[in-house]
Design an enzyme around this catalytic site. Structure first.
Site, short mmCIF file in Angstrom:
data_model
loop_
_atom_site.label_atom_id
_atom_site.label_comp_id
_atom_site.label_asym_id
_atom_site.label_seq_id
_atom_site.Cartn_x
_atom_site.Cartn_y
_atom_site.Cartn_z
CD GLU A 6 -2.65 -1.09 2.67
OE1 GLU A 6 -3.83 -1.46 2.71
OE2 GLU A 6 -2.01 -0.80 3.71
CG ASP A 192 -12.52 -5.94 -0.29
OD1 ASP A 192 -11.38 -5.52 -0.03
OD2 ASP A 192 -13.42 -6.01 0.57
N1 ADE Z 1 -8.89 -3.99 3.64
C1 ADE Z 1 -9.25 -4.14 2.37
N2 ADE Z 1 -10.44 -4.78 2.25
C2 ADE Z 1 -10.85 -5.03 3.52
C3 ADE Z 1 -12.00 -5.65 4.07
N3 ADE Z 1 -12.97 -6.14 3.32
N4 ADE Z 1 -12.08 -5.73 5.42
C4 ADE Z 1 -11.10 -5.23 6.20
N5 ADE Z 1 -10.00 -4.65 5.74
C5 ADE Z 1 -9.87 -4.55 4.40
#
Ligand code: ADE
Length: 230
Positions: A6, A192
């Protein structure tokens, strides 16, 4: 920041130099540079020497933040990172959010008088509505927990305060910042979609690079705005 992947685009964009561990006995790494009149200290949580993965999550985030404050006395703390978003809140992969008006925990369930809200935390963010408007960014409550997935109960708690950006660090960084009375901003890029059909881990890995690039660009603009007020 939690993950090296990141942070990579940001280290390049700000032309930061690696200074080694922030404390020689701990894994957190320090990168330093300047942007206009401001000193930029970027801290990553570093790598776990036992499991050979990045120290992601709420515990390393507390330690990093405390160490950073104690060593560097920052004027402001920014927690950039990736996060899950919700289709029901119109999120798309690559969107960048500022946490607003608060960041909370969704997996600290303490059903004792007074402790319920303490567990959730409700940590305020600094001027994020004004900044988001100027920078044309989305805003929402960032909700943190110690797992990449979630339980039905976690979801219920997130809904209780309209948590729409799910990560694993922001509330921990915000807690320490609040103890020291230092302004705090969370900036999160979506990897996501939690209420979509793809498995979170697959979507996360597929989109980590793209989201980190978006995060870098917007964090650069944010720092520029905080430095110059433009
Ligand atoms: N970082 C990226 N996606 C995530 C998710 N779904 N839950 C927690 N941290 C995350």
């Amino acid at each position: 920041m939690a993950m090296d992947a990141e942070a990579r685009p940001m280290i390049k964009r700000f032309n930061l130099s690696w200074k080694g561990p922030l404390n020689p006995r701990l894994p957190m790494m320090l990168y330093v540079g300047k942007h206009k009149k401001s000193v930029i200290n970027l801290i990553t949580s570093g790598e776990c020497s036992r499991f050979m993965v990045d120290h992601i999550g709420t515990q390393p985030a507390v330690l990093s933040t405390h160490l950073a404050i104690d060593t560097l006395s920052p004027d402001i703390i920014i927690n950039p990172g990736t996060a899950g978003g919700f289709i029901k809140a119109n999120a798309s992969v690559g969107d960048v959010y500022l946490g607003h008006p608060q960041v909370c925990y969704h997996d600290r369930r303490i059903n004792l008088p007074g402790f319920k809200e303490y567990g959730i935390g409700h940590y305020p963010t600094y001027q994020s509505d004004i900044i988001a408007e100027k920078m044309n960014l989305k805003t929402g409550v960032v909700t943190s927990g110690s797992s990449l997935d979630y339980t039905p109960h976690d979801l219920e708690i997130m809904s209780s305060y309209d948590g729409i950006v799910k990560d694993m660090e922001a509330a921990s960084v915000a807690w320490v910042a609040q103890l020291y009375n230092i302004p705090f901003i969370a900036i999160k890029a979506i990897t996501d979609l939690i209420d979509g059909n793809s498995p979170t881990e697959e979507e996360f890995l597929k989109n980590l690079r793209l989201a980190s690039e978006m995060l870098c660009e917007k964090t650069f603009q944010l720092v520029d705005y905080l430095t110059t007020g433009e």
